[in-house]
Each structure stands twice: as structure tokens, then as C-alpha cells.
Write an enzyme that holds these catalytic residues in place. Structure first.
Site, PDB file in Angstrom:
ATOM      1  N   LEU A  36       0.836  -1.204   0.000  1.00 43.47           N
ATOM      2  CA  LEU A  36       0.000   0.000   0.000  1.00 43.47           C
ATOM      3  C   LEU A  36       0.870   1.253   0.000  1.00 43.47           C
ATOM      4  CD1 LEU A  36      -2.450  -1.289   2.736  1.00 43.47           C
ATOM      5  CD2 LEU A  36      -3.023  -0.952   0.322  1.00 43.47           C
ATOM      6  N   HIS A 187       7.258  -5.799  -8.501  1.00 46.97           N
ATOM      7  CA  HIS A 187       6.016  -5.140  -8.917  1.00 46.97           C
ATOM      8  C   HIS A 187       5.995  -5.053 -10.441  1.00 46.97           C
ATOM      9  CE1 HIS A 187       2.458  -2.876  -8.918  1.00 46.97           C
ATOM     10  NE2 HIS A 187       2.718  -1.995  -7.979  1.00 46.97           N
ATOM     11  N   GLY A 188       5.133  -5.861 -11.050  1.00 48.11           N
ATOM     12  CA  GLY A 188       5.018  -5.867 -12.504  1.00 48.11           C
ATOM     13  C   GLY A 188       3.644  -5.436 -12.979  1.00 48.11           C
ATOM     14  N   TYR A 192       3.469   0.506 -14.034  1.00 43.69           N
ATOM     15  CA  TYR A 192       4.824   0.929 -13.705  1.00 43.69           C
ATOM     16  C   TYR A 192       5.808   0.306 -14.693  1.00 43.69           C
ATOM     17  CZ  TYR A 192       2.431   2.530  -9.523  1.00 43.69           C
ATOM     18  OH  TYR A 192       1.562   3.150  -8.670  1.00 43.69           O
ATOM     19  N   ARG A 239       4.277  -9.693  -8.921  1.00 44.23           N
ATOM     20  CA  ARG A 239       2.900  -9.192  -8.943  1.00 44.23           C
ATOM     21  C   ARG A 239       2.565  -8.710 -10.359  1.00 44.23           C
ATOM     22  NH1 ARG A 239      -0.501  -4.414  -5.716  1.00 44.23           N
ATOM     23  NH2 ARG A 239      -1.963  -5.884  -4.807  1.00 44.23           N
ATOM     24  N   ARG A 279     -11.078  -5.982 -12.051  1.00 40.07           N
ATOM     25  CA  ARG A 279     -12.251  -5.226 -11.600  1.00 40.07           C
ATOM     26  C   ARG A 279     -11.844  -3.989 -10.805  1.00 40.07           C
ATOM     27  NH1 ARG A 279     -14.541  -9.664  -7.247  1.00 40.07           N
ATOM     28  NH2 ARG A 279     -12.875  -9.533  -5.710  1.00 40.07           N
ATOM     29  N   GLY A 311     -10.483  -5.836  -4.317  1.00 37.62           N
ATOM     30  CA  GLY A 311     -11.911  -5.779  -4.051  1.00 37.62           C
ATOM     31  C   GLY A 311     -12.455  -6.897  -3.191  1.00 37.62           C
ATOM     32  N   GLY A 332      -6.323  -4.621   0.882  1.00 35.76           N
ATOM     33  CA  GLY A 332      -5.701  -3.306   0.878  1.00 35.76           C
ATOM     34  C   GLY A 332      -6.444  -2.305   1.727  1.00 35.76           C
ATOM     35  N   ARG A 333      -7.541  -1.796   1.211  1.00 34.08           N
ATOM     36  CA  ARG A 333      -8.287  -0.730   1.896  1.00 34.08           C
ATOM     37  C   ARG A 333      -8.734  -1.141   3.291  1.00 34.08           C
ATOM     38  NH1 ARG A 333     -12.924  -0.590  -1.742  1.00 34.08           N
ATOM     39  NH2 ARG A 333     -12.253  -2.736  -2.034  1.00 34.08           N
TER      40      ARG A 333
END
Length: 381
Positions: A36, A187-188, A192, A239, A279, A311, A332-333
Site C-alpha cells: 500500500l 512489482h510488474g 509501472y 505481482r 475489476r 476488491g 488493501g483498503r
């Protein structure tokens, strides 16, 4: 912050709490803290007391955390305040974070990334032009010392610069080991640098890193090889965001592209493949009412452990686990707003609601001040 009168309800999450093997690590549950980007460093992109407290709050015995996207080199910044791992001071800062997580019995990988074209001259050494796979103008905003600004048009990296960037990832992996991390995740996704090479909407190169799917995947595979040389395959992960559209990303044949990428990653024996469901739209993770399809499709191809992200709540997480399309689920959130998310999911307790206005930048507000359940219960009594 108002969190007591506006809650979301968690559900029975039994399947999230069955043990699982992640590389060489035995986890007690399958609730993963997703990487995050919160932009909370204060000086020279060094992890500080805020980060130490934040990760310590969310660490659990036998639980797994992916640290926020960590910039591998000076040219990799696109979010002012995001931490780096290319200086000795940054390594020392991360040592405090990893120690705090380990003191709680947790496992933590560092997510290595470079933003590529998603940058601004004010974030680049000497005010230079940002770099990327190809010089393609697109509409996006990045967080600079003076706030959110449109990106500056990048230039295409030379073939020699691409090869040098692979070495920058290798050096970052070495520093991550020095910092006390348990492994690294490449991180893929999210538009980025690695993603810019993968997808033909952003890669119009004519050298060995452009054109065919095999060529466009080459950069990612070379980085993975470098990371594996440092860490060993079972402590390296990748990722990806199949069909992700954030940062104006697209590909003419995403099924073929990401299927090939997954096939090639099978050769390494990685700790896991981390998949962002399409999504999820945008940097604030606006979630459309769609089924998670990325993990479902790539499960048929990738032979190792899969983490699904994007999500999920407790119910949706259990559903994808029960279907066998993922082995762990990243949140995450909900982890932003619930430092004790694992406890709340396990005990079917209500969740604090996240405050989007405090997601990026700032101080402890919206970062370290969300109440734990017992605190919330006492305040409402």
C-alpha cells in the site's frame, strides 16, 4: 476520525484461517496485507517512526505482509514520500520496520518497483526527463513536492539502460536482504516500469525488449533471474495486473501475454504469483461489480501458489479460496482502516470504514490512528 458509527460487517472467514505454506514460510492464516503506497516518509525517502508503527500494528503471528512499493533507484520515484531502498540510510530505516514485524511473529517481503513513465521532472535527479519503455504521451497524475501534477513526457530507455536497470533491481534485492526482509516481490503491475515493457499499449520498442510477446516479457524475466540469484527462487515473487487499465495501460492480446508470462514464471519455482483483479479501477481502488477472473484464468497455467488481490472482503475471499482459484487473499483498503483486520475477520467483527482523503501523504491521521476493536468497543460503551 469517525469510525464507530459507520461500519462494514465482516463474515465467517474459516477458510482464511487454515495454515498455508508460502515459499519456505509456514503461515497460520491466509489474510495478506497488500502493498500500500501511503507516502509517509519525511526525509530522503527513509522509512521513519510512522512506518515502524504502521507495520507493527498490522503484523500478526504467522501472518504475511507485502511492504509498500519501494523505489529501487533515484530515477524510480513517482510518488513523493514513497520509501526507497537505494541508500544506506533507507536500509537502516527498513531494518526498524522488519524488526517490528518479526517481533510480532510476522513475515514481510519488500515490493521492489520503479514507476518508469509515471513521473515528473521534479522527482527526477537534476530535473531530468522520466524514462520508460517507449516515449508515449498519456494522461496521468503523480504526487510531487508541490502536490498532484500531470506526468512529464518520458523518453524511451536505450537497450543499455534497460540492462543497467536489471542490475539496479539486483542491487535493491541485496539491500532488501541487508534490511532484514524475508524475501522480495517484483512489482510488474499498475502501469509501472515492468508493466510498461509487458503491454504493447506502452511498449513500441524495436530492440530485443519490444515487438513480440517473448521480447516484451524479457525484461521481467531478466529481473526475476537477478532476484533469484540473490534470494533463491522460493523467496522471490511477482505481482501482475492482467488487463489492468490504470495509468492508460492496455494490450492487444492480454490473454496470450499474461498466459505466456505465467508459463515462463513456472520455470523458477517462485514463492508465489500475486494477481490484481481487473475489476479494480484506478489508484483509489474503485471496484466494479465483477467476478475475479485473473486468478481463475491463470490458475490453469501457473503451477505455484497464487495470491489474489482487488476488491475482496471476507466473504469474497473465502469464495475464491473454496473454488481453488487462489491460495491466499490480499486486502488493501480494509487493512488501511483496520490494524487488527486479521482479528476482526477471524471473529466476525465489524470493520472500520476507510477514509480515502487520508490515503496518500500526510501524518499519522488516517495512517496509525484507526482504532483497534477493543478500543472501538470501549469508546462506544
Amino acid at each position: 476520525m469517525q469510525t464507530n458509527n459507520n461500519t462494514e460487517t465482516a463474515v465467517n472467514s474459516t477458510d482464511l484461517f487454515t495454515p498455508v505454506q508460502l515459499g519456505p514460510y509456514k503461515l497460520t492464516h491466509r489474510v495478506v496485507m497488500a502493498p500500500l503506497t501511503r507516502m509517509r516518509t519525511e526525509s530522503d525517502f527513509v522509512p521513519n517512526d510512522l512506518l515502524v508503527e504502521h507495520y507493527s500494528q498490522r503484523a500478526t503471528q504467522g501472518g504475511y505482509i507485502v511492504a509498500e512499493g519501494t523505489v529501487i533507484s533515484e530515477t524510480g520515484h513517482g510518488y513523493y514520500g514513497a520509501p526507497g531502498i537505494y541508500t544506506d540510510e533507507q536500509v537502516e530505516g527498513w531494518k526498524r520496520v522488519t524488526a517490528a514485524v518479526h517481533n510480532k511473529g510476522g513475515i514481510i517481503f519488500d515490493q521492489l518497483f520503479h514507476v518508469g513513465r509515471q513521473s515528473h521532472r521534479s522527482l527526477q535527479p537534476n530535473g531530468d526527463q522520466p524514462i520508460g519503455a517507449s516515449a508515449i504521451e498519456f494522461e496521468d497524475f503523480v504526487y510531487t513536492p508541490t502536490g498532484w501534477l500531470p506526468t512529464d513526457l518520458n523518453r524511451a530507455m536505450t537497450t543499455e539502460e534497460v540492462k543497467a536497470m536489471v542490475e539496479d533491481y539486483r542491487k535493491a534485492a541485496i539491500r532488501a536482504k541487508e534490511a532484514g526482509f524475508d524475501g522480495v516481490e517484483l512489482h510488474g503491475a499498475n502501469g509501472y516500469l515492468v508493466d510498461q515493457f509487458l503491454q504493447d499499449g506502452s511498449n513500441q520498442r524495436t530492440d530485443i525488449y519490444g515487438g513480440s510477446i517473448e521480447n516484451r516479457v524479457r525484461f521481467m524475466l531478466e529481473i526475476v533471474e537477478a532476484l533469484v540469484e540473490v534470494w533463491g527462487a522460493n523467496r522471490v515473487a511477482v505481482r501482475l495486473g492482467p488487463s489492468g487499465t490504470f495509468a492508460s495501460m492496455f494490450d492487444s492480446d492480454p490473454i496470450a501475454l499474461f498466459g505466456y508470462a505465467a508459463e515462463q514464471l513456472n520455470k523458477f519455482g517462485l514463492a508465489y504469483l500475486h494477481l490484481i483483479e481487473p475489476r479494480v479501477k484506478g489508484s483509489v481502488e474503485e471496484v466494479e461489480d465483477l467476478e475475479p477472473v485473473a486468478a481463475m484464468h491463470l490458475r490453469k497455467i501457473f503451477k505455484g501458489t497464487i495470491i489474489a488481490a482487488g476488491g475482496f472482503d471476507g466473504e469474497k475471499a473465502n469464495d475464491i479460496l473454496q473454488k481453488g482459484n487462489a491460495d491466499l487473499v490480499a486486502f488493501g483498503r480494509h487493512f488501511i482502516a483496520n490494524p487488527d483486520l486479521v482479528f476482526r475477520l477471524k471473529n466476525n467483527l465489524p470493520l472500520n470504514v476507510y477514509d480515502r482523503d487520508t490515503f496518500y501523504g500526510g501524518d499519522a491521521r488516517g495512517y496509525n490512528d484507526y482504532p483497534f476493536y477493543k478500543e472501538e468497543e470501549a469508546l462506544s460503551a
